[in-house]
Design a protein around this motif. Structure first.
Motif, PDB file in Angstrom:
ATOM      1  N   TYR A  39      44.005 -22.493  33.281  1.00 30.74           N
ATOM      2  CA  TYR A  39      42.190 -22.269  32.923  1.00 30.74           C
ATOM      3  C   TYR A  39      41.820 -22.017  31.363  1.00 30.74           C
ATOM      4  O   TYR A  39      40.950 -22.966  30.824  1.00 30.74           O
ATOM      5  N   TRP A  40      42.429 -20.990  30.596  1.00 31.55           N
ATOM      6  CA  TRP A  40      42.208 -20.965  29.023  1.00 31.55           C
ATOM      7  C   TRP A  40      42.599 -22.152  28.406  1.00 31.55           C
ATOM      8  O   TRP A  40      41.799 -22.354  27.411  1.00 31.55           O
ATOM      9  N   GLY A  65      32.252  -6.852  29.649  1.00 31.19           N
ATOM     10  CA  GLY A  65      32.491  -7.816  29.595  1.00 31.19           C
ATOM     11  C   GLY A  65      33.683  -8.434  29.782  1.00 31.19           C
ATOM     12  O   GLY A  65      33.910  -9.779  28.686  1.00 31.19           O
ATOM     13  N   VAL A  66      34.562  -8.389  30.806  1.00 34.40           N
ATOM     14  CA  VAL A  66      35.737  -9.274  31.051  1.00 34.40           C
ATOM     15  C   VAL A  66      35.212 -10.827  30.662  1.00 34.40           C
ATOM     16  O   VAL A  66      34.134 -10.793  31.654  1.00 34.40           O
ATOM     17  N   THR A  67      36.656 -11.086  31.282  1.00 37.15           N
ATOM     18  CA  THR A  67      36.426 -12.961  31.837  1.00 37.15           C
ATOM     19  C   THR A  67      36.869 -13.048  33.202  1.00 37.15           C
ATOM     20  O   THR A  67      37.121 -13.876  33.121  1.00 37.15           O
ATOM     21  N   ILE A 119      43.069 -15.734  24.360  1.00 41.41           N
ATOM     22  CA  ILE A 119      43.384 -14.506  25.324  1.00 41.41           C
ATOM     23  C   ILE A 119      44.301 -12.847  25.328  1.00 41.41           C
ATOM     24  O   ILE A 119      45.415 -12.762  24.332  1.00 41.41           O
ATOM     25  N   ILE A 120      43.684 -12.165  26.006  1.00 38.43           N
ATOM     26  CA  ILE A 120      43.956 -11.149  26.050  1.00 38.43           C
ATOM     27  C   ILE A 120      44.277 -10.431  27.691  1.00 38.43           C
ATOM     28  O   ILE A 120      43.791 -10.589  28.307  1.00 38.43           O
ATOM     29  N   THR A 180      38.869 -11.414  27.586  1.00 39.38           N
ATOM     30  CA  THR A 180      40.033  -9.960  28.342  1.00 39.38           C
ATOM     31  C   THR A 180      39.974 -10.511  29.884  1.00 39.38           C
ATOM     32  O   THR A 180      38.922 -10.372  30.530  1.00 39.38           O
ATOM     33  N   ILE A 181      41.292 -10.296  30.474  1.00 34.98           N
ATOM     34  CA  ILE A 181      41.518 -10.526  31.543  1.00 34.98           C
ATOM     35  C   ILE A 181      42.474  -9.883  31.626  1.00 34.98           C
ATOM     36  O   ILE A 181      43.067  -8.904  31.250  1.00 34.98           O
TER      37      ILE A 181
END
Lengths: 137, 685
Positions: A127-128, A103-105, A54-55, A84-85
């Motif tokens: 979570y991730w 499109g960020v999560t 993740i970023i 990407t957060i």
């Protein structure tokens, strides 16, 4: 819980320290890759490295800022899958809209209180780490 | 008796005898002579009688069949003979009564009659005796007599004869004709319009009005033709019409044309030309009736011009368009060669030419407003005429007419005409009328131009402002980010110190560190509020229907409401059409204030509505600490927090005020220290 490889794009030293300290404090077995700005981060991603899981992305940065970085990332077929957060102080509606459009999560506001920060990071990481993630390279 | 005596006696007797004998002889001779003469006379008389009879018969034969009266009189005036016509005419019959011509003479004509008779006697004849006579029944008649003397063979006048014609009727007719002729002449002479009888364009006869109109006298008119006084522009038109008259295409025509007077000035005339033809239909004369319509035309033209102008500038807002209409109408009206409109430019103290009809001009002129010749016009608002006879100017005369608006000269109309002394009181008057007519329109146009200019500047300014605002907003976000980051860092660092040294730090240090946290939080709140405050009014508002009851319920969920505080909606609140976020900010601030400044064990916050015709007034009332009346106004100003509070940045009520202002409403406060505070918000429906 799997161990995550986290790319932190953040120019503020203390912020970087905050994440590192949080990860270690929570005794989590995650890796933090630190990049000072978007440019360096892209270099890293395009380099011969294993891609991060993740970023965590700050928006206000010198040189290539968060949104510009995000635009490039999401245009890149090799990279656009990386969740990407956004981790920012800006609650600017415009930014919020733009980031989600790109499109960020996730979009996390940096709280003032460190304790709150720890809580938020804990939740994101938790979570991730229970998600199935794409492994590339 | 002596012998001697006897002898003497005897001789005397003898002489006596002889003398008697002689006398007898002479007597006898004379008698004879007398007899002869008597005989001759008798013959002569007989002859004369015969002659007269013969002549009478002859004449009777001649005059028998004519209506004219014929009579013979002796030289004493006694009528010897009269024909039947004479009897009828004079009503006397010499068969029945004697008549002397003296009885016939009309008393006033006596002298003329006797004089005429004298001439008749002297000359032997008299023609064209015209006088009145009185008939037996006292009728007065006009007669015309030709008379002659009758002589005997010794050429001795013995009688007079005359033919008498009754001219009473003719005389009357002639008088009538004469009178009618005089009347006609009077009509023609006194006619208000010019009348001219022409032949092949040359003047045969003209009346006074015509002479007055054209300025040439009768003699001068004989030396010129109608084409000489026709304005060059109308010559062709006139010639063509004249040709039509000659070709019998036309018997008369009516034309409006211009004539040039002797003094060179131009008049407009309605000219009606009729043909007078010979029996073979060829053109004999032309009769022209000319009516001066210059002033009428001028009046009509003035009206027409003013009407046209009014129509054409109506609704026009562009200075150039209006100016063009003005000067083109004026130029058309006065037939001026050059006409310009200048407007006063206060900035440069000049008159700027806006429009001009002048083939020679390429660049708009600028005239110094203070130039000596214009001072009267620009300072005193007076029209001015210049006659350029003396100077070498091509133009005969020029005029400057100020355009006044509220007694201030806003512009000048400038006209030039090739004719000397062209401008007079009347056309200046018209121009002044036009100037005052257009002044308002022109003034509005000038205003509009200024406004447009200002608006353009405003638009630029507004764009700039918008850009600035956006930049400012961006800036506010960046600043807030940049300001908040250190706060977060400090907070983190303090936390770490506390964490890392938990065993070492004493209570005082720990509580100081808590104070640092509080201060940081306050700082952060301040920054957030500034950001909100600066953002109000910047964002485009999205109006939607917002139910305030629901909005407040939502707020209760979001906000931290201590358990000792109760928030009540006393009556149903309205649904407003407004920006949801702003309403949220508005009530959030009011409610959070009410919470913050409540020191009561049971805090109560009542929200209620007072509905009026045009407004909703919503009040938020708490039973908290209250606000001193002297601060009522102050509290709405930014950074005016009354009480040191960890949650209060002092911006909250400024935000409230700003939002209410944006909604077009009012906000005020009522309070009693330690009892209550109520905020009222009046919002138009």
């Amino acid at each position: 819980m799997s161990s995550l490889s986290i790319l932190l794009v953040e120019d503020d030293t203390i912020e970087v320290m905050k994440l590192n300290r949080t990860i270690s404090k929570l005794n989590l077995n995650h890796t933090v890759i630190e990049m000072k700005n978007g440019e360096l981060a892209l270099e890293y991603l395009n380099g011969d490295h294993k891609l991060p899981d993740i970023i965590l992305l700050d928006l206000n940065m010198p040189k290539l800022n968060g949104i510009d970085f995000l635009s490039i990332l999401k245009e890149d077929n090799e990279l656009k899958h990386i969740p990407t957060i956004i981790l920012t102080t800006s609650c600017n509606q415009k930014d919020l809209q733009e980031c989600y459009n790109l499109g960020v999560t996730g979009y996390i506001l940096k709280p003032l209180r460190y304790e709150e920060y720890v809580t938020k990071i804990e939740k994101i990481v938790a979570y991730w780490s229970i998600n199935e993630l794409i492994q590339k390279k | 008796m002596d012998d001697e005596k006897i002898k003497i006696l005897e001789r005397a007797l003898k002489r006596e005898k002889q003398a008697r004998k002689q006398a007898e002889l002479i007597l006898e001779k004379k008698s004879l002579e007398l007899y002869t003469i008597a005989q001759e006379l008798k013959i002569a008389n007989e002859k004369l009688g015969t002659l007269l009879n013969e002549k009478d018969t002859q004449l009777k034969g001649v005059f028998e069949n004519i209506n004219d009266a014929y009579l013979i009189m002796d030289l004493g005036g006694n009528v010897l003979k009269m024909n039947d016509s004479a009897v009828d005419f004079f009503e006397y019959d010499i068969q029945k009564e004697k008549l002397n011509v003296q009885n016939l003479i009309y008393i006033e004509d006596t002298e003329y009659a006797f004089n005429s008779f004298g001439v008749l006697l002297k000359e032997g004849h008299f023609s064209d005796y015209t006088a009145r006579i009185i008939t037996k029944s006292k009728k007065i008649k006009w007669v015309h007599i030709n008379a002659s003397i009758i002589f005997d063979d010794k050429n001795k006048p013995i009688a007079a004869q005359g033919i008498v014609r009754d001219i009473t009727e003719t005389k009357f007719n002639n008088e009538l004709i004469e009178e009618q002729k005089n009347q006609l002449n009077a009509i023609v002479e006194n006619a208000p319009f010019g009348i001219a009888l022409t032949q092949q364009g040359s003047f045969i006869k003209t009346n006074k009005a015509f002479i007055d109109l054209i300025g040439y006298n009768e003699n001068e008119l004989h030396t010129i033709s109608i084409n000489d006084i026709t304005h060059p522009e109308d010559v062709d038109k006139s010639k063509n019409l004249k040709k039509s008259l000659e070709k019998s295409d036309l018997n008369n025509f009516l034309v409006h044309k211009k004539y040039i007077k002797k003094d060179g000035s131009v008049i407009w005339a309605k000219t009606n030309v009729s043909a007078v033809r010979n029996t073979n239909r060829s053109l004999k004369y032309e009769v022209a009736i000319i009516e001066d319509i210059t002033s009428e035309r001028e009046k009509n033209l003035i009206l027409d011009t003013i009407q046209k102008l009014t129509r054409s500038i109506l609704g026009k807002v562009n200075i150039y368009e209006i100016s063009w209409e003005i000067i083109s109408q004026i130029a058309n009206f006065l037939e001026t060669d050059e006409c310009s409109l200048y407007l006063v430019n206060k900035e440069t103290n000049s008159l700027d030419q806006i429009t001009t009809i002048n083939p020679n001009t390429t660049d708009p002129k600028k005239i110094d407003i203070r130039s000596a010749e214009l001072v009267d016009i620009t300072n005193n608002g007076l029209s001015k005429i210049f006659d350029n006879k003396a100077s070498k100017s091509v133009y005969g005369s020029e005029a400057f007419i100020p355009i006044l608006n509220e007694n201030i000269v806003i512009g000048i109309i400038h006209c030039k005409h090739r004719q000397n002394n062209f401008f007079n009181k009347s056309n200046i008057n018209t121009l002044e009328n036009i100037a005052s007519l257009v002044a308002i329109q022109l003034k509005s146009a000038i205003h509009l131009r200024a406004r447009n200019k200002a608006e353009k500047e405003n638009i630029t300014l507004l764009k700039q402002l918008e850009k600035n605002n956006l930049e400012l907003q961006e800036y506010a976000h960046i600043v807030s980010h940049d300001l908040k980051s250190p706060l977060r860092s400090i907070n983190a660092l303090v936390s770490w110190i506390r964490e890392d040294n938990q065993d070492i730090l004493d209570n005082v240090s720990l509580s100081n560190m808590d104070l640092i946290d509080t201060t940081l939080e306050k700082m952060e709140q301040l920054i957030s509020d500034i950001l909100i405050y600066s953002s109000i009014g910047n964002k485009e508002t999205k109006k939607e229907n917002v139910n305030l009851n629901l909005l407040i319920e939502e707020l209760k969920q979001i906000m931290f409401v201590p358990t000792n505080i109760q928030i009540n909606i006393l009556n149903e609140l309205p649904t407003l059409n407004a920006d949801r976020i702003k309403l949220q900010q508005l009530f959030q601030n009011l409610i959070s204030n009410a919470i913050k400044f409540n020191d009561k064990k049971e805090g109560i916050i009542d929200i209620s509505l007072i509905e009026e015709k045009k407004n909703y007034t919503i009040s938020v009332r708490d039973n908290g600490i209250g606000i001193d009346e002297k601060y009522f106004k102050q509290i709405f100003k930014i950074f005016n927090s009354l009480k040191e509070s960890k949650e209060s940045s002092g911006i909250g009520l400024s935000i409230v005020k700003k939002i209410v202002d944006l909604l077009g409403g009012e906000v005020w406060i009522e309070s009693e220290m330690n009892v209550f505070t109520a905020f009222f918000i009046k919002i138009p429906k």
